[in-house]
Design a protein around this motif. Structure first.
Motif, PDB file in Angstrom:
ATOM      1  N   GLU A  75      53.624  39.270  -5.092  1.00  0.00           N
ATOM      2  CA  GLU A  75      53.994  37.884  -5.368  1.00  0.00           C
ATOM      3  C   GLU A  75      53.230  37.315  -6.564  1.00  0.00           C
ATOM      4  OE1 GLU A  75      55.113  36.643  -0.745  1.00  0.00           O
ATOM      5  OE2 GLU A  75      53.233  35.953  -1.651  1.00  0.00           O
ATOM      6  N   LEU A  76      52.846  38.188  -7.493  1.00  0.00           N
ATOM      7  CA  LEU A  76      52.163  37.716  -8.685  1.00  0.00           C
ATOM      8  C   LEU A  76      53.103  36.857  -9.530  1.00  0.00           C
ATOM      9  CD1 LEU A  76      50.212  40.943  -9.736  1.00  0.00           C
ATOM     10  CD2 LEU A  76      49.260  38.859  -8.735  1.00  0.00           C
ATOM     11  N   ILE A  77      52.525  35.916 -10.245  1.00  0.00           N
ATOM     12  CA  ILE A  77      53.289  35.038 -11.138  1.00  0.00           C
ATOM     13  C   ILE A  77      53.321  35.683 -12.517  1.00  0.00           C
ATOM     14  CG2 ILE A  77      53.523  32.704 -12.032  1.00  0.00           C
ATOM     15  CD1 ILE A  77      53.494  32.839  -8.973  1.00  0.00           C
ATOM     16  N   SER A  78      54.498  35.857 -13.092  1.00  0.00           N
ATOM     17  CA  SER A  78      54.586  36.470 -14.420  1.00  0.00           C
ATOM     18  C   SER A  78      54.063  35.509 -15.480  1.00  0.00           C
ATOM     19  CB  SER A  78      56.038  36.849 -14.735  1.00  0.00           C
ATOM     20  OG  SER A  78      56.815  35.687 -14.938  1.00  0.00           O
ATOM     21  N   GLN A 132      51.414  24.198  -5.240  1.00  0.00           N
ATOM     22  CA  GLN A 132      49.990  24.315  -5.542  1.00  0.00           C
ATOM     23  C   GLN A 132      49.500  25.744  -5.311  1.00  0.00           C
ATOM     24  OE1 GLN A 132      47.400  21.247  -4.003  1.00  0.00           O
ATOM     25  NE2 GLN A 132      48.981  19.676  -4.150  1.00  0.00           N
ATOM     26  N   GLU A 133      50.095  26.428  -4.332  1.00  0.00           N
ATOM     27  CA  GLU A 133      49.714  27.820  -4.047  1.00  0.00           C
ATOM     28  C   GLU A 133      50.077  28.721  -5.224  1.00  0.00           C
ATOM     29  OE1 GLU A 133      51.395  25.815  -1.967  1.00  0.00           O
ATOM     30  OE2 GLU A 133      49.743  25.479  -0.543  1.00  0.00           O
ATOM     31  N   ALA A 134      51.265  28.515  -5.784  1.00  0.00           N
ATOM     32  CA  ALA A 134      51.692  29.309  -6.940  1.00  0.00           C
ATOM     33  C   ALA A 134      50.788  29.040  -8.133  1.00  0.00           C
ATOM     34  CB  ALA A 134      53.144  28.994  -7.292  1.00  0.00           C
ATOM     35  N   ALA A 135      50.432  27.782  -8.337  1.00  0.00           N
ATOM     36  CA  ALA A 135      49.549  27.432  -9.443  1.00  0.00           C
ATOM     37  C   ALA A 135      48.175  28.063  -9.257  1.00  0.00           C
ATOM     38  CB  ALA A 135      49.427  25.917  -9.563  1.00  0.00           C
ATOM     39  N   ALA A 136      47.651  28.023  -8.029  1.00  0.00           N
ATOM     40  CA  ALA A 136      46.340  28.616  -7.755  1.00  0.00           C
ATOM     41  C   ALA A 136      46.363  30.128  -7.974  1.00  0.00           C
ATOM     42  CB  ALA A 136      45.915  28.293  -6.326  1.00  0.00           C
ATOM     43  N   THR A 137      47.452  30.767  -7.590  1.00  0.00           N
ATOM     44  CA  THR A 137      47.597  32.212  -7.820  1.00  0.00           C
ATOM     45  C   THR A 137      47.622  32.516  -9.313  1.00  0.00           C
ATOM     46  OG1 THR A 137      48.830  32.503  -5.752  1.00  0.00           O
ATOM     47  CG2 THR A 137      49.069  34.221  -7.424  1.00  0.00           C
TER      48      THR A 137
END
Length: 203
Positions: free
Chosen positions: A132-135, A149-154
């Motif tokens: 589930e890494l953010i490209s 916020q979880e996606a931003a923190a990742t």
């Protein structure tokens, strides 16, 4: 905090502005939304509380948060953005901008190698495990536009780790080399390949 950040960051980034830096502190995130390109909904969804925009630092007062927030590191974080933007004529993409800002935001109080917080390490490990890494592409045009916020923190944990890897394997001068390459017109991919001597896909 800004005086100490100025000393630490202008040295680390080898760049010193020749004019004062404007800092605006807003009483609420709603005001930040009113004076920035972001909507209030985007700000609240992503947890954004400060920006570097319009050649100034734009910061929400910690009084607007129930438990406050780490405003000192946040102000330093935004100063990194401003210095990078001015040094490279705004040629650095968001993923690298945020990676450098996150990595250098504590330089004002700790000159040693920054460390990712255990909570962020755990979040990053789970993202790797769950694929589930953010490209890098998804981080543009702003981390504040990520869906949660979880996606931003990742995403912040990812780009911090990238800069940490670069400096560990290619030395502290790698940051300056990347910025110089992009200031001269190279893309982020070309700059990474020149500094790391590996393909961008491998990187």
């Amino acid at each position: 905090v800004l005086s100490r950040s100025w000393t630490a960051l202008t040295d680390r980034l080898n760049f010193t502005p020749d004019h004062p830096i404007r800092v605006e502190v807003y009483p609420r995130v709603d005001v930040l939304g009113a004076v920035s390109p972001l909507t209030v909904e985007e700000i609240r969804t992503s947890g954004t509380i400060a920006l570097c925009k319009y050649n100034r630092l734009m910061v929400t007062s910690p009084r607007d948060m129930v438990y406050g927030y780490s405003w000192a590191d946040t102000v330093a974080h935004e100063l990194v953005h401003l210095l990078i933007t001015q040094r490279t004529y705004n040629q650095v993409p968001i993923w690298l901008h945020e990676g450098l800002a996150k990595y250098l935001e504590t330089a004002w109080r700790d000159p040693g190698r920054p460390r990712l917080e255990p909570r962020s390490e755990d979040r990053l490990a789970k993202a790797v495990s769950n694929r589930e890494l953010i490209s890098f592409e998804a981080m543009s045009p702003s981390m504040a536009k990520l869906p949660s916020q979880e996606a931003a923190a990742t995403a912040f944990a990812e780009v911090f780790t990238v800069i940490d890897w670069l400096t560990e394997h290619h030395g502290s001068q790698a940051i300056g080399e990347l910025l110089d390459a992009m200031a001269s017109g190279k893309s982020d991919r070309e700059a990474i390949e020149a500094v790391t001597k590996m393909s961008f896909s491998r990187f």
